[in-house]
Design a protein around this motif. Structure first.
Motif, PDB file in Angstrom:
ATOM      1  N   TYR A  27       0.820  -1.185  -0.123  1.00 13.07           N
ATOM      2  CA  TYR A  27      -0.075   0.170   0.086  1.00 13.07           C
ATOM      3  C   TYR A  27       0.972   1.431  -0.096  1.00 13.07           C
ATOM      4  O   TYR A  27       0.293   2.455  -0.297  1.00 13.07           O
ATOM      5  CB  TYR A  27      -0.899   0.015   1.107  1.00 13.07           C
ATOM      6  CG  TYR A  27      -1.862  -0.941   1.159  1.00 13.07           C
ATOM      7  CD1 TYR A  27      -3.032  -1.117   0.080  1.00 13.07           C
ATOM      8  CD2 TYR A  27      -2.134  -2.081   2.140  1.00 13.07           C
ATOM      9  CE1 TYR A  27      -3.671  -2.217  -0.073  1.00 13.07           C
ATOM     10  CE2 TYR A  27      -2.685  -3.092   1.892  1.00 13.07           C
ATOM     11  CZ  TYR A  27      -3.871  -3.186   0.970  1.00 13.07           C
ATOM     12  OH  TYR A  27      -4.805  -3.943   0.849  1.00 13.07           O
ATOM     13  N   GLY A  28       1.893   1.201   0.304  1.00 13.49           N
ATOM     14  CA  GLY A  28       3.054   2.374   0.423  1.00 13.49           C
ATOM     15  C   GLY A  28       2.391   3.596   1.406  1.00 13.49           C
ATOM     16  O   GLY A  28       2.026   2.834   2.524  1.00 13.49           O
ATOM     17  N   LYS A  33      -6.080   3.131   6.508  1.00 18.40           N
ATOM     18  CA  LYS A  33      -6.471   3.643   5.382  1.00 18.40           C
ATOM     19  C   LYS A  33      -5.083   4.221   4.336  1.00 18.40           C
ATOM     20  O   LYS A  33      -4.967   5.002   3.591  1.00 18.40           O
ATOM     21  CB  LYS A  33      -6.949   5.103   5.613  1.00 18.40           C
ATOM     22  CG  LYS A  33      -8.469   4.944   6.158  1.00 18.40           C
ATOM     23  CD  LYS A  33      -9.037   6.432   6.472  1.00 18.40           C
ATOM     24  CE  LYS A  33     -10.247   6.238   7.083  1.00 18.40           C
ATOM     25  NZ  LYS A  33     -10.335   5.474   8.605  1.00 18.40           N
ATOM     26  N   ARG A  34      -3.813   3.303   4.694  1.00 14.54           N
ATOM     27  CA  ARG A  34      -2.820   3.430   3.637  1.00 14.54           C
ATOM     28  C   ARG A  34      -2.905   3.196   2.283  1.00 14.54           C
ATOM     29  O   ARG A  34      -2.235   3.542   1.426  1.00 14.54           O
ATOM     30  CB  ARG A  34      -1.701   2.806   4.346  1.00 14.54           C
ATOM     31  CG  ARG A  34      -0.967   3.125   5.550  1.00 14.54           C
ATOM     32  CD  ARG A  34       0.321   2.672   6.001  1.00 14.54           C
ATOM     33  NE  ARG A  34       0.091   1.247   6.238  1.00 14.54           N
ATOM     34  CZ  ARG A  34       0.648   0.487   5.150  1.00 14.54           C
ATOM     35  NH1 ARG A  34       1.362   0.683   4.126  1.00 14.54           N
ATOM     36  NH2 ARG A  34       0.799  -0.955   5.468  1.00 14.54           N
ATOM     37  N   GLY A  35      -4.218   2.453   1.940  1.00 17.22           N
ATOM     38  CA  GLY A  35      -4.389   2.463   0.539  1.00 17.22           C
ATOM     39  C   GLY A  35      -5.182   3.244   0.023  1.00 17.22           C
ATOM     40  O   GLY A  35      -5.959   3.263  -1.136  1.00 17.22           O
ATOM     41  N   TYR A  36      -5.474   4.526   0.638  1.00 15.56           N
ATOM     42  CA  TYR A  36      -6.364   5.608   0.506  1.00 15.56           C
ATOM     43  C   TYR A  36      -5.605   6.758   0.092  1.00 15.56           C
ATOM     44  O   TYR A  36      -5.153   7.390   0.915  1.00 15.56           O
ATOM     45  CB  TYR A  36      -7.223   5.989   1.743  1.00 15.56           C
ATOM     46  CG  TYR A  36      -8.481   6.772   1.280  1.00 15.56           C
ATOM     47  CD1 TYR A  36      -8.781   7.613   0.099  1.00 15.56           C
ATOM     48  CD2 TYR A  36      -9.266   7.255   2.399  1.00 15.56           C
ATOM     49  CE1 TYR A  36      -9.671   8.388  -0.198  1.00 15.56           C
ATOM     50  CE2 TYR A  36     -10.312   7.895   2.034  1.00 15.56           C
ATOM     51  CZ  TYR A  36     -10.669   8.598   1.128  1.00 15.56           C
ATOM     52  OH  TYR A  36     -11.686   9.434   0.565  1.00 15.56           O
ATOM     53  N   GLY A  37      -5.454   7.038  -1.376  1.00 17.88           N
ATOM     54  CA  GLY A  37      -4.802   8.183  -1.821  1.00 17.88           C
ATOM     55  C   GLY A  37      -3.349   8.165  -1.759  1.00 17.88           C
ATOM     56  O   GLY A  37      -2.751   6.855  -1.198  1.00 17.88           O
ATOM     57  N   GLY A  38      -2.635   9.063  -2.481  1.00 13.82           N
ATOM     58  CA  GLY A  38      -1.068   8.995  -2.449  1.00 13.82           C
ATOM     59  C   GLY A  38      -0.365   8.273  -3.828  1.00 13.82           C
ATOM     60  O   GLY A  38      -0.920   7.060  -3.976  1.00 13.82           O
ATOM     61  N   VAL A  84     -15.552  -4.325   4.206  1.00 10.80           N
ATOM     62  CA  VAL A  84     -14.641  -3.865   3.461  1.00 10.80           C
ATOM     63  C   VAL A  84     -13.419  -4.093   3.657  1.00 10.80           C
ATOM     64  O   VAL A  84     -13.062  -4.389   4.932  1.00 10.80           O
ATOM     65  CB  VAL A  84     -14.719  -2.163   3.287  1.00 10.80           C
ATOM     66  CG1 VAL A  84     -16.382  -1.978   2.798  1.00 10.80           C
ATOM     67  CG2 VAL A  84     -14.567  -1.501   4.610  1.00 10.80           C
ATOM     68  N   PRO A  85     -12.401  -4.006   2.732  1.00 10.86           N
ATOM     69  CA  PRO A  85     -11.062  -4.211   3.436  1.00 10.86           C
ATOM     70  C   PRO A  85     -10.401  -2.990   3.595  1.00 10.86           C
ATOM     71  O   PRO A  85     -10.915  -1.705   3.692  1.00 10.86           O
ATOM     72  CB  PRO A  85     -10.289  -4.734   1.884  1.00 10.86           C
ATOM     73  CG  PRO A  85     -11.167  -3.826   0.990  1.00 10.86           C
ATOM     74  CD  PRO A  85     -12.591  -3.923   1.454  1.00 10.86           C
ATOM     75  N   ASN A  86      -9.230  -3.199   4.528  1.00 13.49           N
ATOM     76  CA  ASN A  86      -8.443  -2.159   4.738  1.00 13.49           C
ATOM     77  C   ASN A  86      -6.964  -2.500   4.769  1.00 13.49           C
ATOM     78  O   ASN A  86      -6.695  -3.472   4.342  1.00 13.49           O
ATOM     79  CB  ASN A  86      -8.638  -1.520   6.328  1.00 13.49           C
ATOM     80  CG  ASN A  86      -8.401  -2.486   7.396  1.00 13.49           C
ATOM     81  OD1 ASN A  86      -7.298  -3.048   7.543  1.00 13.49           O
ATOM     82  ND2 ASN A  86      -9.549  -2.831   8.489  1.00 13.49           N
ATOM     83  N   ALA A  87      -5.928  -1.572   5.352  1.00 12.54           N
ATOM     84  CA  ALA A  87      -4.706  -1.929   5.004  1.00 12.54           C
ATOM     85  C   ALA A  87      -3.836  -2.879   5.823  1.00 12.54           C
ATOM     86  O   ALA A  87      -2.837  -3.489   5.621  1.00 12.54           O
ATOM     87  CB  ALA A  87      -3.794  -0.657   5.126  1.00 12.54           C
ATOM     88  N   PRO A 103      -3.980  -0.944  -3.943  1.00 12.73           N
ATOM     89  CA  PRO A 103      -2.453  -1.354  -3.655  1.00 12.73           C
ATOM     90  C   PRO A 103      -1.959  -0.073  -4.488  1.00 12.73           C
ATOM     91  O   PRO A 103      -2.180   0.404  -5.731  1.00 12.73           O
ATOM     92  CB  PRO A 103      -2.302  -2.726  -4.293  1.00 12.73           C
ATOM     93  CG  PRO A 103      -3.785  -3.354  -4.138  1.00 12.73           C
ATOM     94  CD  PRO A 103      -4.914  -2.236  -4.374  1.00 12.73           C
ATOM     95  N   TYR A 104      -0.812   0.109  -4.153  1.00 10.06           N
ATOM     96  CA  TYR A 104       0.014   1.176  -4.674  1.00 10.06           C
ATOM     97  C   TYR A 104       0.477   1.131  -5.985  1.00 10.06           C
ATOM     98  O   TYR A 104       0.273   1.917  -6.752  1.00 10.06           O
ATOM     99  CB  TYR A 104       1.515   1.595  -3.865  1.00 10.06           C
ATOM    100  CG  TYR A 104       2.340   2.659  -4.344  1.00 10.06           C
ATOM    101  CD1 TYR A 104       2.048   3.826  -4.157  1.00 10.06           C
ATOM    102  CD2 TYR A 104       3.388   2.218  -4.975  1.00 10.06           C
ATOM    103  CE1 TYR A 104       2.677   4.710  -4.672  1.00 10.06           C
ATOM    104  CE2 TYR A 104       4.171   3.235  -5.871  1.00 10.06           C
ATOM    105  CZ  TYR A 104       3.751   4.632  -5.479  1.00 10.06           C
ATOM    106  OH  TYR A 104       4.625   5.601  -5.936  1.00 10.06           O
TER     107      TYR A 104
END
Length: 423
Positions: free
Chosen positions: A13-14, A51-56, A294-297, A381-382
């Motif tokens: 996830y970056g 939320k590491r898979g959210y934005g970025g 829902v999935p999360n990081a 995923p990143y």
């Protein structure tokens, strides 16, 4: 303050840094940001990390500043129905504390045992009870924020009735941590409901239009549901065991009022629809199952998984959900979707092969934008995220947002490139 030197920088996830810092005081947060500002370092800010898979679109930062150990209740004024908390406090911890006082924070995001109030505020999250509760932006009355250069400011206050003027809180709510680190959050509370129930109305294939009509009738009636959520057949099957398009109608009030509203639902049940009523504990257990769909990081996924959030006019959610099902069928993607027919926010979980998932995301975004709405990717995923525009087209006020970021964080210390347009 705990510091761990060798963090695995690259993962699925970056949005993390090679050095982990876990401050336990506001002073430590300020010292860290002051140092990062002076040394030109880039800091990934997170609370619980779900939320590491959210934005970025930036994979590696110099530091990760985690707030998961900076938690707890700062002040609770039961009489004024307000509470001040630290950002690393989970939603579940907060609700358990308030239960003793017959109060609650009116937020129902996914994964309440893991999701922190800081992350929820920074992403402006909400859940299916948004119809009555609103979003995080509607509840916050005051914040303390550590700016990217280490300065500490306060916005708003600690009482519900505050002075008139520009609401600075709203700059930071939903900004994905790009303007600084929220160190305290003051929110208004509401009484916990005396009684709760959930009415599930399932519709056979080919009669989904009756769901739309029932939703319109409910909104035109005198009843006041806290939830009016359409659920796709795949998600309905996971939650109830019945594969059918389903309408979730939730009620919270004194028992007599809830029962009367249930009676209205029973009386207006469409022909051929199946109606089931869950009371109190049963309703609570349903929402517990719903919260972890829902999935999360932190959750492991066998297939590529994405979460798309769309905002449209309220009744356009019906079209969004039917479009999602059609796209899933044509692209061989499993779709579990739900959307609020009272507030217009919908969410779809997509699982499948990368090319197929990205094709469905593009189709959902095109449908939402064609209807004057938006679609953003909340989880991906990143390696896929960097190929796609997570946020969609820039809003008309983007230049203002960009200007605020440059004024507050000219060196890109906090969550650089995490938000719309690479802010």
């Amino acid at each position: 303050m705990d510091t761990q030197e060798h963090v695995k920088l690259k993962d699925i996830y970056g949005n993390r840094g090679s050095q982990l810092h876990e401050p336990v005081t506001e002073e430590e947060i300020s010292e860290l940001l002051t140092q990062a500002h002076k040394e030109g370092l880039h800091v990934a800010v997170e609370s619980g990390g779900t939320k590491r898979g959210y934005g970025g679109v930036k994979e590696g930062y110099d530091w990760t500043l985690s707030l998961k150990k900076y938690r707890g209740i700062v002040e609770h004024n039961a009489g004024d129905m307000t509470i001040t908390v630290k950002p690393g406090t989970t939603i579940a911890e907060l609700q358990r504390f308030l239960q003793e006082y017959g109060q609650q924070v009116s937020l129902d995001p996914h994964w309440p045992e893991q999701a922190t109030i800081g992350g929820v505020i920074s992403a402006n999250e909400s859940g299916p009870k948004r119809l009555a509760y609103g979003s995080a932006r509607d509840l916050v009355i005051g914040l303390r924020v550590v700016y990217p250069d280490g300065r500490i400011i306060r916005t708003g206050g600690k009482v519900v009735k505050n002075v008139a003027g520009y609401d600075m809180n709203k700059l930071f709510i939903g900004a994905m941590g790009t303007l600084g680190v929220i160190s305290e959050i003051t929110m208004k509370l509401r009484p916990a409901p005396k009684y709760e129930s959930l009415v599930l109305v399932s519709f056979p294939d080919g009669e989904e239009e009756k769901l739309r009509k029932l939703a319109v009738d409910i909104q035109d009636a005198m009843i006041e549901p806290v939830t009016l959520e359409m659920v796709t057949p795949k998600l309905s099957e996971k939650l109830t065991g019945t594969r059918a398009c389903t309408l979730l109608v939730g009620f919270e009030d004194v028992e007599r009022s809830v029962k009367e509203q249930e009676g209205w639902m029973t009386h207006h049940k469409p022909e051929n629809a199946v109606l089931e009523i869950l009371h109190e504990e049963e309703a609570g257990k349903f929402w517990e199952r719903f919260a972890v769909t829902v999935p999360n990081a932190h959750a492991e996924e066998k297939d590529l998984c994405a979460v798309v959030k769309a905002g449209t006019k309220n009744m356009d959610v019906f079209t969004m959900m039917t479009t999602a099902c059609d796209l899933g069928t044509s692209h061989l993607v499993d779709i579990e979707g739900h959307g609020g027919l009272g507030h217009g926010v919908s969410e779809c979980v997509l699982r499948g092969q990368e090319d197929n998932v990205t094709a469905v995301i593009k189709g959902l975004r095109a449908e939402a934008e064609q209807k004057g709405g938006y679609a953003v990717i909340k989880h991906l995923p990143y390696h896929v995220r960097e190929k796609m525009d997570v946020w969609g087209r820039k809003p008309g006020h983007f230049s203002l947002m960009e200007g605020i970021k440059k004024a507050v964080d000219p060196h890109g210390v906090c969550n650089l490139q995490r938000y719309i347009g690479g802010i």
